[in-house]
Design a protein around this motif. Structure first.
Motif, mmCIF file in Angstrom:
data_model
loop_
_atom_site.group_PDB
_atom_site.id
_atom_site.type_symbol
_atom_site.label_atom_id
_atom_site.label_comp_id
_atom_site.label_asym_id
_atom_site.label_seq_id
_atom_site.Cartn_x
_atom_site.Cartn_y
_atom_site.Cartn_z
ATOM 1 N N ARG A 284 43.349 32.516 41.242
ATOM 2 C CA ARG A 284 43.240 33.890 41.339
ATOM 3 C C ARG A 284 41.861 34.159 41.496
ATOM 4 O O ARG A 284 41.455 35.028 42.628
ATOM 5 C CB ARG A 284 43.739 34.722 40.310
ATOM 6 N N GLY A 285 40.851 33.595 41.063
ATOM 7 C CA GLY A 285 39.491 33.724 41.298
ATOM 8 C C GLY A 285 38.868 33.276 42.473
ATOM 9 O O GLY A 285 37.698 33.691 42.728
ATOM 10 N N SER A 286 39.583 32.325 43.130
ATOM 11 C CA SER A 286 38.965 31.903 44.215
ATOM 12 C C SER A 286 39.447 32.251 45.615
ATOM 13 O O SER A 286 38.851 32.066 46.604
ATOM 14 C CB SER A 286 39.169 30.111 44.237
ATOM 15 N N THR B 74 38.863 39.620 43.367
ATOM 16 C CA THR B 74 39.251 40.766 42.441
ATOM 17 C C THR B 74 38.162 40.790 41.441
ATOM 18 O O THR B 74 37.665 39.453 40.918
ATOM 19 C CB THR B 74 40.635 40.093 41.997
ATOM 20 N N SER B 75 37.847 41.738 40.768
ATOM 21 C CA SER B 75 37.034 41.749 39.687
ATOM 22 C C SER B 75 37.517 40.953 38.422
ATOM 23 O O SER B 75 38.867 40.814 38.133
ATOM 24 C CB SER B 75 36.731 43.173 39.134
ATOM 25 N N ARG B 76 36.543 40.525 37.722
ATOM 26 C CA ARG B 76 37.034 39.839 36.666
ATOM 27 C C ARG B 76 37.620 40.390 35.401
ATOM 28 O O ARG B 76 38.423 40.101 34.569
ATOM 29 C CB ARG B 76 35.626 39.171 35.796
ATOM 30 N N LYS B 77 37.442 41.998 35.455
ATOM 31 C CA LYS B 77 38.053 42.803 34.468
ATOM 32 C C LYS B 77 39.509 42.901 34.487
ATOM 33 O O LYS B 77 40.340 42.611 33.627
ATOM 34 C CB LYS B 77 37.320 43.984 34.461
ATOM 35 N N ASP B 78 39.972 42.968 35.954
ATOM 36 C CA ASP B 78 41.329 42.956 36.160
ATOM 37 C C ASP B 78 41.904 41.673 35.908
ATOM 38 O O ASP B 78 43.382 41.592 35.565
ATOM 39 C CB ASP B 78 41.516 43.518 37.839
ATOM 40 N N LEU B 79 41.129 40.558 36.469
ATOM 41 C CA LEU B 79 41.774 39.270 36.451
ATOM 42 C C LEU B 79 41.935 39.024 34.764
ATOM 43 O O LEU B 79 42.993 38.352 34.351
ATOM 44 C CB LEU B 79 40.809 38.043 36.692
ATOM 45 N N ASP B 80 41.022 39.720 33.789
ATOM 46 C CA ASP B 80 41.122 39.304 32.506
ATOM 47 C C ASP B 80 42.488 40.023 31.776
ATOM 48 O O ASP B 80 43.111 39.489 30.914
ATOM 49 C CB ASP B 80 39.867 39.597 31.808
ATOM 50 N N ASP C 107 44.478 31.011 36.988
ATOM 51 C CA ASP C 107 43.414 31.769 36.745
ATOM 52 C C ASP C 107 42.589 31.241 37.801
ATOM 53 O O ASP C 107 41.884 32.102 38.456
ATOM 54 C CB ASP C 107 43.110 31.748 35.370
#
Length: 159
Positions: free
Chosen positions: A121-123, A25-31, A118
């Protein structure tokens, strides 16, 4: 007369859907998700949390536990259990005083859970993350050992 096979020709779909599901998932959505979680935690720290913020934190904790049980960041489980206990204490305090708040160790545990979540989700891919969210919701509906506010209040009324 013999039966004849009539093959259906499907329109080709672009590979964007497969790439979006398989990719991280893109960092923008995760942020954006992280900002909501941190604002809920901030409301707890200021003593102005509502049931909506409590539910946000409970969902984060449940999904983190689900991902940890799936093998993504198993180290998060002790913090998840501490956060779960503090969320239950906050719900009991809300029932008594109509104010939602957490203790210092509870806030620290929830900060750790948000950090673990977080990282989790990023991994993993977006499709795996969505699967874990569905699994966490299904577990909650089936009465699995995750936080469920309605169930907890029903148990208190029966006792």
């Amino acid at each position: 007369m013999r039966k004849r096979c009539i093959r259906k020709v499907w329109a080709l779909v672009g590979p964007e859907h497969a790439i979006a599901g398989a990719g991280i998932t893109s960092r923008k959505d995760l942020d954006r998700l992280l900002m909501r979680e941190l604002s809920s935690l901030d409301a707890f720290a200021n003593g102005k949390a509502s049931l909506e913020e409590w539910k946000d934190m409970a969902h984060v904790n449940n999904v983190t536990q689900t991902l940890a049980s799936m093998g993504v960041g198993r180290e998060a489980l002790p913090d998840c259990h501490k956060a779960e206990e503090s969320l239950i204490e906050a719900a009991e305090r809300f029932e008594r005083t109509q104010r939602m708040g957490l203790s210092g160790p509870g806030l620290y545990a929830l900060r750790q859970v948000i950090e673990w979540h977080d990282l989790q989700r990023g991994s993993i891919s977006r499709s795996n993350y969505e699967e874990s969210v569905r699994l966490a919701l299904a577990r909650q509906k089936s009465g699995y050992e995750t936080i469920d506010l309605n169930l907890m209040f029903k148990q208190k009324e029966e006792a």
